[in-house]
Scaffold this active site. Structure first.
Site, PDB file in Angstrom:
ATOM      1  N   LYS A 152      -5.839   3.085  -2.788  1.00  0.00           N
ATOM      2  CA  LYS A 152      -4.886   2.217  -2.094  1.00  0.00           C
ATOM      3  C   LYS A 152      -5.456   1.763  -0.744  1.00  0.00           C
ATOM      4  CE  LYS A 152      -1.061   1.495  -3.186  1.00  0.00           C
ATOM      5  NZ  LYS A 152      -0.444   0.441  -4.046  1.00  0.00           N
ATOM      6  N   SER A 211       0.859  -1.197   0.000  1.00  0.00           N
ATOM      7  CA  SER A 211       0.000   0.000   0.000  1.00  0.00           C
ATOM      8  C   SER A 211       0.888   1.237   0.000  1.00  0.00           C
ATOM      9  CB  SER A 211      -0.948  -0.034   1.201  1.00  0.00           C
ATOM     10  OG  SER A 211      -1.817   1.072   1.141  1.00  0.00           O
ATOM     11  N   TYR A 265      -5.530   8.509  -5.268  1.00  0.00           N
ATOM     12  CA  TYR A 265      -4.474   7.535  -4.936  1.00  0.00           C
ATOM     13  C   TYR A 265      -4.727   6.954  -3.553  1.00  0.00           C
ATOM     14  CZ  TYR A 265       0.255   5.678  -4.122  1.00  0.00           C
ATOM     15  OH  TYR A 265       1.326   4.861  -3.839  1.00  0.00           O
TER      16      TYR A 265
END
Ligand code: NAP
Length: 244
Positions: A158, A140, A154
């Site tokens: 993630k 991650s 993002y």
């Protein structure tokens, strides 16, 4: 650390960056490693050659892991070739720094496809094929625990994987499979923007005053993959040089 000899590992997105270093590190511990790539066939072959020159075993397999059919083919090919999978590292991902107001639907969909959907279906295939006592590791980002402009999609895409991991740890725990997240901070790869001001911010945010190197992350993954890492599961290891 005990050897990974006789183990088979798959690392998604292993032609470059963090994935490459993880593949090389697991091979150094004795695992046969599948080097997955999407576009960089030459670079993937270079990783395989480097591993073999050091006496290790590796195989490059192309698969676009943002496509579920490719993920399933990838795992079928591994089972066909090695007849087992012991270590799965879901590493492939992308970062497209864009503010919320500037993000297009296409950009959003691309990040969801690679950072979220690919992770879910890689974990699904891992759960279906992994040997009892195996290891599943999701890469991650420490960004999910912080906040800065241009990172909303993002971070959001993630963070989903971190939740897949904690649940999967419970689902596979009875088979002694451990399932963890490793969260890098600013790490020197093609993904990290070249912007020197941002890199300097990254250095200053770490108490160690430097950027991470791919090998810094690979060491942590190698430990989790080892027998000695067997009591850690459902966890999120921050491999970020102290950035929070
Ligand atoms: P990178 O240098 O950009 O490398 C990306 C890798 O993923 C390449 O091997 C690429 O292969 C592969 N890939 C891209 N799209 C793919 C697809 N559709 N199917 C299969 N493989 C694909 O990235 P990185 O910095 O090593 O990042 C690796 C992971 O670490 C990512 O999940 C990222 O979110 C995470 N991370 C990175 C940082 C950082 O600062 N670098 C920080 C925190 C977390 P091809 O070349 O063949 O396309």
């Amino acid at each position: 650390m005990s050897s990974l000899k006789d183990k088979v590992a798959i690392v998604t997105g292993a032609s470059r960056g963090i994935g490459r270093s993880i593949a090389e590190r697991l091979a150094q511990e004795g695992a046969a490693v599948v080097v997955n790539y999407c576009k960089s066939a030459d670079k993937a072959q270079e990783v395989v050659r480097g591993i073999e020159e050091k006496g290790g075993h590796a195989l490059a397999i192309q698969a676009d892991v943002s496509k579920v059919s490719d993920i399933r083919r990838l795992f079928q090919q591994i089972m066909g070739h090695y007849e087992r999978i012991d270590i799965v590292v879901a590493n492939a991902g992308m970062f497209n720094p864009k503010s919320v107001v500037d993000t297009t639907e296409e950009e959003f969909d691309a990040m969801v496809a690679l950072n979220t959907k690919s992770v879910f279906f890689t974990l699904q295939e891992a759960g279906r094929h992994i040997t009892d006592g195996g290891r599943i590791i999701y890469i991650s980002t420490s960004a999910t625990a912080s906040s800065y402009p241009g990172s909303a999609v993002y971070k959001g895409t993630k963070a989903a994987g971190e939740h897949f991991i904690t649940t999967l740890a419970h689902e596979l725990g009875p088979r002694q499979v451990t399932v963890n997240t490793v969260s890098p901070g600013f790490t020197e790869t093609d993904m990290l923007p070249k912007d020197e001001a941002l890199r300097e911010t990254g250095r200053q945010m770490s108490p160690l005053r430097r950027l991470g190197q791919p090998i810094d992350i690979a060491h942590v993954v190698a430990f989790l993959a080892s027998e000695e890492g067997g009591w850690i599961t459902g966890d999120n290891i921050q491999a970020s040089g102290g950035i929070t």
